[in-house]
Write a protein that holds these residues in place. Structure first.
Motif, PDB file in Angstrom:
ATOM      1  N   GLY A  80      -1.331   3.600  -8.739  1.00 33.94           N
ATOM      2  CA  GLY A  80      -0.875   4.583  -9.716  1.00 33.94           C
ATOM      3  C   GLY A  80       0.013   5.654  -9.145  1.00 33.94           C
ATOM      4  O   GLY A  80       0.537   6.482  -9.891  1.00 33.94           O
ATOM      5  N   LEU A  81       0.214   5.678  -7.825  1.00 33.91           N
ATOM      6  CA  LEU A  81       1.082   6.667  -7.197  1.00 33.91           C
ATOM      7  C   LEU A  81       2.234   5.944  -6.507  1.00 33.91           C
ATOM      8  O   LEU A  81       2.075   4.839  -6.003  1.00 33.91           O
ATOM      9  N   TRP A  82       3.381   6.583  -6.455  1.00 30.51           N
ATOM     10  CA  TRP A  82       4.510   6.021  -5.717  1.00 30.51           C
ATOM     11  C   TRP A  82       4.304   6.245  -4.224  1.00 30.51           C
ATOM     12  O   TRP A  82       3.880   7.320  -3.801  1.00 30.51           O
ATOM     13  N   SER A  83       4.613   5.226  -3.434  1.00 27.99           N
ATOM     14  CA  SER A  83       4.506   5.317  -1.982  1.00 27.99           C
ATOM     15  C   SER A  83       5.871   5.056  -1.359  1.00 27.99           C
ATOM     16  O   SER A  83       6.618   4.179  -1.802  1.00 27.99           O
ATOM     17  N   SER A  84       6.180   5.830  -0.316  1.00 26.11           N
ATOM     18  CA  SER A  84       7.510   5.771   0.289  1.00 26.11           C
ATOM     19  C   SER A  84       7.704   4.530   1.143  1.00 26.11           C
ATOM     20  O   SER A  84       6.773   4.027   1.774  1.00 26.11           O
ATOM     21  N   SER A  85       8.951   4.061   1.169  1.00 20.64           N
ATOM     22  CA  SER A  85       9.341   2.920   1.967  1.00 20.64           C
ATOM     23  C   SER A  85      10.829   3.068   2.279  1.00 20.64           C
ATOM     24  O   SER A  85      11.505   3.945   1.721  1.00 20.64           O
ATOM     25  N   ALA A  86      11.344   2.249   3.181  1.00 25.84           N
ATOM     26  CA  ALA A  86      12.763   2.335   3.530  1.00 25.84           C
ATOM     27  C   ALA A  86      13.221   1.083   4.244  1.00 25.84           C
ATOM     28  O   ALA A  86      12.427   0.399   4.910  1.00 25.84           O
ATOM     29  N   VAL A  87      14.505   0.786   4.094  1.00 22.20           N
ATOM     30  CA  VAL A  87      15.165  -0.270   4.850  1.00 22.20           C
ATOM     31  C   VAL A  87      16.292   0.376   5.648  1.00 22.20           C
ATOM     32  O   VAL A  87      17.088   1.148   5.100  1.00 22.20           O
ATOM     33  N   THR A  88      16.351   0.098   6.949  1.00 25.72           N
ATOM     34  CA  THR A  88      17.397   0.641   7.812  1.00 25.72           C
ATOM     35  C   THR A  88      18.281  -0.494   8.327  1.00 25.72           C
ATOM     36  O   THR A  88      17.776  -1.489   8.848  1.00 25.72           O
ATOM     37  N   LEU A  89      19.591  -0.323   8.163  1.00 26.92           N
ATOM     38  CA  LEU A  89      20.568  -1.306   8.625  1.00 26.92           C
ATOM     39  C   LEU A  89      21.281  -0.783   9.867  1.00 26.92           C
ATOM     40  O   LEU A  89      21.707   0.379   9.896  1.00 26.92           O
ATOM     41  N   ARG A  90      21.396  -1.641  10.873  1.00 27.97           N
ATOM     42  CA  ARG A  90      22.110  -1.275  12.097  1.00 27.97           C
ATOM     43  C   ARG A  90      23.173  -2.343  12.426  1.00 27.97           C
ATOM     44  O   ARG A  90      23.466  -2.609  13.580  1.00 27.97           O
ATOM     45  N   THR A  91      23.716  -2.904  11.385  1.00 27.55           N
ATOM     46  CA  THR A  91      24.800  -3.874  11.530  1.00 27.55           C
ATOM     47  C   THR A  91      25.693  -3.755  10.302  1.00 27.55           C
ATOM     48  O   THR A  91      25.196  -3.459   9.199  1.00 27.55           O
ATOM     49  N   PRO A  92      26.997  -3.943  10.444  1.00 25.92           N
ATOM     50  CA  PRO A  92      27.894  -3.829   9.287  1.00 25.92           C
ATOM     51  C   PRO A  92      27.544  -4.870   8.221  1.00 25.92           C
ATOM     52  O   PRO A  92      27.284  -6.035   8.526  1.00 25.92           O
ATOM     53  N   LEU A 127      13.324   3.519  -0.466  1.00 27.11           N
ATOM     54  CA  LEU A 127      12.622   2.700  -1.449  1.00 27.11           C
ATOM     55  C   LEU A 127      11.304   3.370  -1.806  1.00 27.11           C
ATOM     56  O   LEU A 127      10.842   4.285  -1.111  1.00 27.11           O
ATOM     57  N   ARG A 128      10.698   2.906  -2.870  1.00 28.02           N
ATOM     58  CA  ARG A 128       9.337   3.330  -3.188  1.00 28.02           C
ATOM     59  C   ARG A 128       8.622   2.183  -3.880  1.00 28.02           C
ATOM     60  O   ARG A 128       9.232   1.372  -4.590  1.00 28.02           O
ATOM     61  N   LEU A 129       7.320   2.096  -3.645  1.00 28.00           N
ATOM     62  CA  LEU A 129       6.506   1.005  -4.159  1.00 28.00           C
ATOM     63  C   LEU A 129       5.327   1.560  -4.942  1.00 28.00           C
ATOM     64  O   LEU A 129       4.843   2.669  -4.681  1.00 28.00           O
ATOM     65  N   GLN A 130       4.859   0.753  -5.881  1.00 32.96           N
ATOM     66  CA  GLN A 130       3.663   1.116  -6.625  1.00 32.96           C
ATOM     67  C   GLN A 130       2.929  -0.152  -7.067  1.00 32.96           C
ATOM     68  O   GLN A 130       3.539  -1.077  -7.603  1.00 32.96           O
ATOM     69  N   ASP A 131       1.636  -0.167  -6.802  1.00 34.09           N
ATOM     70  CA  ASP A 131       0.773  -1.257  -7.253  1.00 34.09           C
ATOM     71  C   ASP A 131       0.109  -0.812  -8.551  1.00 34.09           C
ATOM     72  O   ASP A 131      -0.471   0.267  -8.618  1.00 34.09           O
ATOM     73  N   LEU A 132       0.197  -1.643  -9.579  1.00 34.87           N
ATOM     74  CA  LEU A 132      -0.351  -1.289 -10.881  1.00 34.87           C
ATOM     75  C   LEU A 132      -1.621  -2.050 -11.223  1.00 34.87           C
ATOM     76  O   LEU A 132      -2.051  -2.045 -12.366  1.00 34.87           O
ATOM     77  N   ASP A 133      -2.219  -2.707 -10.248  1.00 31.73           N
ATOM     78  CA  ASP A 133      -3.319  -3.596 -10.584  1.00 31.73           C
ATOM     79  C   ASP A 133      -4.631  -3.174  -9.928  1.00 31.73           C
ATOM     80  O   ASP A 133      -5.389  -2.399 -10.483  1.00 31.73           O
ATOM     81  N   ARG A 134      -4.885  -3.666  -8.726  1.00 33.89           N
ATOM     82  CA  ARG A 134      -6.174  -3.431  -8.089  1.00 33.89           C
ATOM     83  C   ARG A 134      -6.007  -3.441  -6.572  1.00 33.89           C
ATOM     84  O   ARG A 134      -4.930  -3.770  -6.066  1.00 33.89           O
ATOM     85  N   PRO A 135      -7.026  -3.055  -5.820  1.00 25.91           N
ATOM     86  CA  PRO A 135      -6.894  -2.980  -4.364  1.00 25.91           C
ATOM     87  C   PRO A 135      -6.611  -4.329  -3.716  1.00 25.91           C
ATOM     88  O   PRO A 135      -6.904  -5.387  -4.267  1.00 25.91           O
ATOM     89  N   GLY A 136      -6.057  -4.271  -2.514  1.00 24.95           N
ATOM     90  CA  GLY A 136      -5.750  -5.469  -1.747  1.00 24.95           C
ATOM     91  C   GLY A 136      -4.795  -5.115  -0.623  1.00 24.95           C
ATOM     92  O   GLY A 136      -4.647  -3.944  -0.258  1.00 24.95           O
TER      93      GLY A 136
END
Length: 364
Positions: A102-114, A183-192
């Motif tokens: 139910g909460l947004w969690s932070s995430s990110a993708v980093t690119l180090r190539t063109p 990015l941000r992720l959110q699970d809307l279901d149950r633990p895992g």
């Protein structure tokens, strides 16, 4: 309940089940309220994944896609997204250690190539919940909004694998000038648990892969005590009590914690109305206080919002709710049982519910 068993029910029983589900949905709708930015109502395991009958106007339980729509329409400040991974990695992926439901969690993708007209791909696998209940969004620096990723639905009724993609162009990205997409992720279901393997195609026939990262979907721990299986209430008789304890076992504060009660009961000619049940809650410093029940849904179900603290529930903290339920002496005599329960959420999403059915017998 399995689909096979459900199909074996009689027509009358199926009708009763739909009415009960509608009452549950009405209760959840009242507790949860209007969904906030980037939030949605989830299917609650305690409610058995019940869904309202068509046309009831109840919340769309378990629809992950509904979570992203409000957020994508709002302009928000650019989030802080430091580079993740090591300088030797062409592409790196990072995510919070926990995904509180139910909460947004932070995430990110980093690119180090063109990358020229490339594509970032996130292959996700889950244990304990469906990947179709996962929402992932990226921050668009041009529109200053969160945008949904393109998704490929998982297969089967309970998918554990899914694919999320989005286009990317970062011609100046390199080891000395990493480009990071928030990015941000959110699970809307149950633990895992959730494992994400990120990769990027650079538009020139090369694909680079990042080390997979695993995170845990969790939620506050909720315990219900005092209500036994086979509980019976007498018309005009004493109330029965139930205690709900919510302990925040996650590493994030849960804002706007909410809780509610819902009930539905029908006989051969009558159905329970709000006046037929008496619900009260213990309030420190005030004692037992009456809690009004409100009719709702497309059937004569009812629900009530419980009093909760306005402050966020901090990690490690607990909130306790004590309730009493009684049946009025004027309740219809042909109603001999009721489906009821309670739900707990963070103001925008229900993360727990439990059935509290009871039988009704005539008074002396």
């Amino acid at each position: 309940m399995t689909r096979k068993v459900a199909q074996q029910r009689s027509s009358a029983a199926r009708t009763t089940a739909l009415r009960t589900a509608a009452a549950v949905a009405a209760g959840l709708a009242l507790v949860v309220g209007a969904a906030g930015a980037g939030q949605a109502v989830a299917a609650t395991p305690g409610a058995g994944g019940a869904k309202p009958a068509p046309g009831c106007g109840g919340p769309a339980l378990g629809t992950a896609s509904a979570a992203a729509a409000p957020a994508a329409q709002q302009t928000v400040p650019e989030p802080s997204a430091p580079a993740v991974g090591s300088a030797a990695q062409k592409v790196s992926f990072g995510v919070d250690s926990q995904l509180p439901i139910g909460l947004w969690s932070s995430s990110a993708v980093t690119l180090r190539t063109p990358v020229s007209k490339g594509t970032v791909r996130l292959d996700v696998s889950s244990r304990g919940f469906s990947t179709d209940s996962l929402v992932i969004q990226r921050y668009d620096a041009h529109t200053h909004r969160w945008a949904d990723l393109d998704t490929k639905p998982g297969g089967g009724s309970w998918p554990t694998r899914g694919v999320f993609t989005f286009p990317v162009a970062a011609a100046d990205a390199g080891a000395k000038h990493p480009r990071t997409i928030a990015l941000r992720l959110q699970d809307l279901d149950r633990p895992g648990t959730l494992t994400v393997a990120a990769s990027v195609s650079d538009g020139h026939g090369h694909t680079y892969r990042a080390p997979a990262r695993t995170t845990t979907a969790t939620r506050p721990e909720v315990t219900v005590s005092g209500w036994q299986r086979g509980t019976t209430l007498t018309r005009g008789g004493a109330a029965r009590s139930v205690t709900v304890t919510v302990k925040n076992t996650t590493n994030r504060a849960y804002p706007a914690l909410g809780a509610g009660y819902f009930a539905y009961g029908a006989g051969t000619s009558h159905a329970l109305a709000p006046k037929d049940l008496k619900l009260s809650q213990y309030r420190p410093g005030r004692g037992w206080v009456h809690v009004p029940l409100v009719a709702g849904g497309c059937d004569p179900g009812m629900s009530a919002v419980l009093h909760t603290a306005k402050e966020p529930l901090a990690p490690g903290a607990s909130a306790v709710y004590r309730l009493k339920v009684a049946v009025a002496g004027s309740a219809p005599r042909d109603v001999t049982k009721a489906d009821a329960g309670l739900s707990v959420g963070n103001g925008d999403q229900t993360f727990f519910s439990q059935d509290l059915p009871f039988a009704i017998r005539a008074g002396k």
